[in-house]
Design a protein around this motif. Structure first.
Motif, PDB file in Angstrom:
ATOM      1  N   LYS A   4     -12.200  20.365  28.708  1.00 62.22           N
ATOM      2  CA  LYS A   4     -11.649  21.684  28.407  1.00 62.22           C
ATOM      3  C   LYS A   4     -10.595  21.604  27.311  1.00 62.22           C
ATOM      4  O   LYS A   4      -9.762  20.698  27.308  1.00 62.22           O
ATOM      5  N   VAL A   5     -10.637  22.544  26.396  1.00 58.03           N
ATOM      6  CA  VAL A   5      -9.605  22.639  25.368  1.00 58.03           C
ATOM      7  C   VAL A   5      -9.068  24.062  25.351  1.00 58.03           C
ATOM      8  O   VAL A   5      -9.709  24.989  25.830  1.00 58.03           O
ATOM      9  N   LEU A   6      -7.846  24.182  24.810  1.00 58.67           N
ATOM     10  CA  LEU A   6      -7.207  25.498  24.754  1.00 58.67           C
ATOM     11  C   LEU A   6      -7.427  26.064  23.354  1.00 58.67           C
ATOM     12  O   LEU A   6      -6.903  25.509  22.385  1.00 58.67           O
ATOM     13  N   LYS A   8      -8.082  29.633  20.645  1.00 60.63           N
ATOM     14  CA  LYS A   8      -8.074  31.051  20.354  1.00 60.63           C
ATOM     15  C   LYS A   8      -9.496  31.541  20.228  1.00 60.63           C
ATOM     16  O   LYS A   8     -10.369  30.783  19.783  1.00 60.63           O
ATOM     17  N   TYR A  39      -9.903  27.939  10.165  1.00 59.80           N
ATOM     18  CA  TYR A  39     -10.533  26.826  10.871  1.00 59.80           C
ATOM     19  C   TYR A  39     -11.694  26.266  10.054  1.00 59.80           C
ATOM     20  O   TYR A  39     -11.841  25.050   9.894  1.00 59.80           O
ATOM     21  N   LYS A  42     -10.599  24.138   7.184  1.00 59.09           N
ATOM     22  CA  LYS A  42     -10.184  22.781   7.558  1.00 59.09           C
ATOM     23  C   LYS A  42     -11.367  21.904   7.940  1.00 59.09           C
ATOM     24  O   LYS A  42     -11.419  20.730   7.618  1.00 59.09           O
ATOM     25  N   MET A 177      -5.723  33.117  23.802  1.00 58.95           N
ATOM     26  CA  MET A 177      -6.039  31.699  24.022  1.00 58.95           C
ATOM     27  C   MET A 177      -6.484  31.490  25.459  1.00 58.95           C
ATOM     28  O   MET A 177      -5.818  31.948  26.382  1.00 58.95           O
ATOM     29  N   PRO A 179      -8.653  28.383  28.093  1.00 58.90           N
ATOM     30  CA  PRO A 179      -9.321  27.077  28.162  1.00 58.90           C
ATOM     31  C   PRO A 179     -10.843  27.261  28.140  1.00 58.90           C
ATOM     32  O   PRO A 179     -11.357  28.119  28.852  1.00 58.90           O
TER      33      PRO A 179
ATOM     34  N   TYR B  11      -0.692  25.830  14.954  1.00 57.83           N
ATOM     35  CA  TYR B  11      -0.563  27.142  15.593  1.00 57.83           C
ATOM     36  C   TYR B  11      -1.259  27.131  16.947  1.00 57.83           C
ATOM     37  O   TYR B  11      -2.260  26.457  17.134  1.00 57.83           O
ATOM     38  N   GLY B  12      -0.659  27.826  17.894  1.00 58.55           N
ATOM     39  CA  GLY B  12      -1.205  27.814  19.245  1.00 58.55           C
ATOM     40  C   GLY B  12      -0.803  26.594  20.050  1.00 58.55           C
ATOM     41  O   GLY B  12      -1.264  26.399  21.164  1.00 58.55           O
ATOM     42  N   ASP B  98       1.057  25.323  11.458  1.00 62.80           N
ATOM     43  CA  ASP B  98       0.454  24.441  10.450  1.00 62.80           C
ATOM     44  C   ASP B  98       1.323  24.314   9.198  1.00 62.80           C
ATOM     45  O   ASP B  98       2.452  24.759   9.158  1.00 62.80           O
ATOM     46  N   ASN B 124       0.021  19.850  21.283  1.00 64.85           N
ATOM     47  CA  ASN B 124      -0.830  20.049  22.451  1.00 64.85           C
ATOM     48  C   ASN B 124      -2.152  19.354  22.148  1.00 64.85           C
ATOM     49  O   ASN B 124      -2.922  19.806  21.307  1.00 64.85           O
ATOM     50  N   ARG B 126      -4.733  19.199  23.808  1.00 69.28           N
ATOM     51  CA  ARG B 126      -5.913  19.955  24.222  1.00 69.28           C
ATOM     52  C   ARG B 126      -6.234  21.080  23.243  1.00 69.28           C
ATOM     53  O   ARG B 126      -6.931  22.026  23.577  1.00 69.28           O
ATOM     54  N   ARG B 127      -5.645  20.987  22.042  1.00 60.35           N
ATOM     55  CA  ARG B 127      -6.002  21.928  20.982  1.00 60.35           C
ATOM     56  C   ARG B 127      -6.897  21.192  19.981  1.00 60.35           C
ATOM     57  O   ARG B 127      -6.612  20.042  19.634  1.00 60.35           O
ATOM     58  N   PRO B 128      -7.953  21.876  19.494  1.00 57.06           N
ATOM     59  CA  PRO B 128      -8.755  21.244  18.447  1.00 57.06           C
ATOM     60  C   PRO B 128      -7.875  20.991  17.215  1.00 57.06           C
ATOM     61  O   PRO B 128      -6.919  21.723  16.993  1.00 57.06           O
ATOM     62  N   LEU B 129      -8.160  19.992  16.463  1.00 60.54           N
ATOM     63  CA  LEU B 129      -7.458  19.586  15.234  1.00 60.54           C
ATOM     64  C   LEU B 129      -6.152  18.831  15.481  1.00 60.54           C
ATOM     65  O   LEU B 129      -5.546  18.326  14.539  1.00 60.54           O
ATOM     66  N   ASN B 159      -1.179  21.326  27.226  1.00 60.63           N
ATOM     67  CA  ASN B 159      -1.390  22.276  28.320  1.00 60.63           C
ATOM     68  C   ASN B 159      -2.700  23.016  28.153  1.00 60.63           C
ATOM     69  O   ASN B 159      -3.260  23.089  27.060  1.00 60.63           O
ATOM     70  N   LEU B 160      -3.188  23.555  29.261  1.00 57.49           N
ATOM     71  CA  LEU B 160      -4.386  24.404  29.273  1.00 57.49           C
ATOM     72  C   LEU B 160      -4.023  25.760  29.869  1.00 57.49           C
ATOM     73  O   LEU B 160      -4.725  26.292  30.708  1.00 57.49           O
ATOM     74  N   ALA B 161      -2.882  26.295  29.423  1.00 58.68           N
ATOM     75  CA  ALA B 161      -2.353  27.561  29.954  1.00 58.68           C
ATOM     76  C   ALA B 161      -2.270  27.480  31.484  1.00 58.68           C
ATOM     77  O   ALA B 161      -1.683  26.526  32.009  1.00 58.68           O
ATOM     78  N   GLU B 171      -2.038  12.901  30.205  1.00 61.91           N
ATOM     79  CA  GLU B 171      -3.056  12.492  29.232  1.00 61.91           C
ATOM     80  C   GLU B 171      -2.529  12.776  27.812  1.00 61.91           C
ATOM     81  O   GLU B 171      -2.679  11.951  26.909  1.00 61.91           O
TER      82      GLU B 171
END
Lengths: 355, 216
Positions: A4-6, A8, A39, A42, A177, A179, B11-12, B98, B124, B126-129, B159-161, B171
């Motif tokens: 799982k990822v967080l 938007k 996104y 990038k 946002m 998960p 961001y995020g 960013d 975080n 658990r965020r892409p990038l 975090n995952l909210a 992790e």
């Protein structure tokens, strides 16, 4: 990336598109969808794809026409005013039978309107954009996970039916946002080979032509009729909706996208107060799941359509119900999001009024 | 002399929630605490949204005039220059996401050079990038180039909210620890959930985050 990822909503659209094989993205920035472009900017260069910020929405949408004609999986995204600018190219793509995915992260209108969420592009998405006899498949996600799954589905649908497909989100879904899991699900659908694409003849076949200009009326009529046969197949096989606690429901709420989440909360709260409420959530806006409003309203005394607009989908709900159950409307507009308690009050007003 | 904390990151990643919570925690020990909303990127969720609550807590909030008005123009407030004149203040700068957001800092470089500043990168995983050490270091370097300033530490905010667990936080800690040794920069805080105690992290480094921004 099975964990799982967080993310938007906007990022979810972009990453899901990449995972669905989209390697061409042509866009132009506009709030509240800009994270899609950011996104793509990038990620695309790192995976051998193309991200291009065009000089305008008009250019971006016509670049999509070009890439789609060459058989690529291609996407563009915008928010309301930008979609109006892309409308011409959408009509041309429908007229040239080109598969592509168009994202509209809707903001308030008309005109430049505002940057907060809205659903006031329903008419445009389901009945309009550009000129001419054509339809678009329109998908309406209501969570970030559904955005992920639906984006992959959108590319499949586009390729199978050779049509532009639109995902109609809104500023709330784009910015929210949640998960999610990006899971590579093997598509069960058979994706036809793009034998019509302009990929070079290598002197082995006749030229393929991508075109929407047909001067001879009978030729154009024949093409449009064929296309409408395809639309009929879409209507018969691709209609989707979610029914929530409708079985014994005496009061049906209906809404799509982020509003459906609010309605779901309202349904649960109403049930706690002893009012048997249920929800019909159209997942495809075209084809519109008309049957749901017959099948899921057996015990219903009234239907309330909730929208972030002045009442657009409510017209399709009325057509579907065909006078069998009274249809009411509650909406917020201008970029305002209805609160669950406002929906609950609207329901109580109708119930009270019936007595 | 004042102390300036610059909060940057993807961001995020949780910059704004951290900034708001961090300003509140500084207020427990210092009289003069200021929070500056320097986000030129996102008109949606931002520290201006918590303005009323922060002001009630005695924190001075500075934000662009358009913040909270939905006018989508990246203009910075002129009174921001005040932060370089303040004596003995703790100032938190909540920067946009960013390298795009960090560009806003560049124009103040000559002033930052003359004051004490810490620049934290909120991460975080658990965020892409920003999920791997390589990606985090790339983000750090891009932000440093855009801001013309130097990152001095990391905030581990994996975090995952609502679905955050101790395992998920730890992790993330293992990734930020790796970044920390690769860059010789400290992990200043590890963000946790209220009421949560992490066994593998020194207690003074644990920083519980209470969510103050609007949740739909």
């Amino acid at each position: 990336m099975a964990e799982k990822v967080l993310v938007k909503g906007n990022e979810a659209i972009a990453e899901a598109a990449i995972q669905a094989g989209c390697r061409y993205f042509f866009g132009y920035p506009i709030t509240p969808q800009t994270e899609i472009s950011a996104y793509m900017a990038k990620r695309m260069p790192k995976i051998g794809g193309v991200f291009l910020q065009a000089e305008s929405e008009v250019s971006a949408a016509n670049m999509v026409y070009g890439a789609a004609g060459a058989g690529a999986r291609v996407m563009t995204s915008s928010s309301s005013p930008g979609i109006s600018l892309k409308a011409e190219a959408i009509s041309y793509m429908a007229g040239a039978d080109l598969p592509c995915v168009v994202i509209n992260v809707v903001r308030a209108g008309p005109g430049l309107g505002g940057i907060q969420p809205a659903q006031s592009d329903y008419f445009q998405a389901t009945k309009g954009h550009g000129h001419g006899d054509y339809r678009l498949i329109v998908l309406a996600p209501s969570s970030v996970q559904e955005i992920v799954d639906m984006t992959a589905e959108a590319f499949d649908l586009a390729d199978i039916y050779r049509t532009p497909v639109m995902i109609l989100a809104d500023g709330m879904l784009g910015q929210m946002m949640e998960p999610v899991v990006f899971e590579k699900k093997e598509s069960k659908r058979v994706i036809p080979e793009k034998t019509w694409a302009t990929t070079g003849t290598e002197m082995k076949r006749e030229h393929n032509v991508i075109n929407s200009l047909y001067i001879e009326p009978n030729t154009l009529e024949k093409l449009v009729l064929e296309r409408y046969e395809r639309y009929k197949r879409i209507e018969e096989t691709e209609c989707k909706y979610e029914a929530y606690k409708t079985e014994d429901a005496e009061f049906i709420l209906t809404g799509y996208g982020s509003v459906a989440r609010i309605c779901k909360n309202a349904v649960d709260a109403l049930r706690e107060q002893g009012i048997k409420a249920g929800l019909i959530r159209p997942i495809t806006l075209w084809p519109f799941p008309s049957d749901a409003y017959i099948n899921e309203t057996k015990n219903a005394k009234a239907i309330l359509t909730v929208e972030m607009s002045m009442g657009q989908m409510v017209e399709d709900v009325k057509l579907s119900v065909n006078g069998k159950v009274p249809v009411h409307f509650f909406g917020r507009t201008g970029g305002n999001i209805p609160y669950p308690n406002e929906v609950i009050e609207a329901v109580k007003k109708i119930i009270g009024g019936d007595k | 002399m004042s102390q300036i904390y610059i909060i940057t990151g993807h961001y995020g990643s949780g910059k704004t929630e951290f900034s708001v919570n961090f300003a509140l925690s500084l207020k427990e020990k210092h009289d003069n605490v200021m929070l500056v909303d320097l986000d030129i990127v996102n008109p949606y969720f931002r520290s201006h949204d918590a303005k009323e609550m922060l002001e009630q807590a005695g924190i001075t909030v500075m934000a662009p005039h358009y913040a909270g008005t939905n006018v989508d123009i990246p203009v910075l407030p002129p009174e921001i220059m005040r932060i370089f004149e303040e004596k003995d203040a703790c100032i938190v700068l909540d920067v946009g996401g960013d390298d795009d957001g960090a560009i806003a800092l560049g124009r103040y470089k000559q002033y930052f050079d003359k004051v004490n500043y810490e620049m934290y990168l909120v991460v975080n995983t658990r965020r892409p990038l920003t999920s791997t050490p390589e990606e985090i270091i790339e983000m750090k370097e891009n932000i440093e180039i855009a801001s013309r300033l130097t990152v001095t530490g990391f905030i581990s905010d994996t975090n995952l909210a609502d679905e955050t667990t101790e395992e998920i936080i730890m992790e993330g800690v293992s990734v930020t620890d790796e970044v920390s040794s690769a860059t010789s920069l400290p992990v200043v805080y590890v963000c946790t959930q209220p009421g949560m105690t992490l066994s593998g992290v020194p207690s003074e480094k644990q920083f519980p985050i209470t969510r103050h921004l609007l949740k739909i």
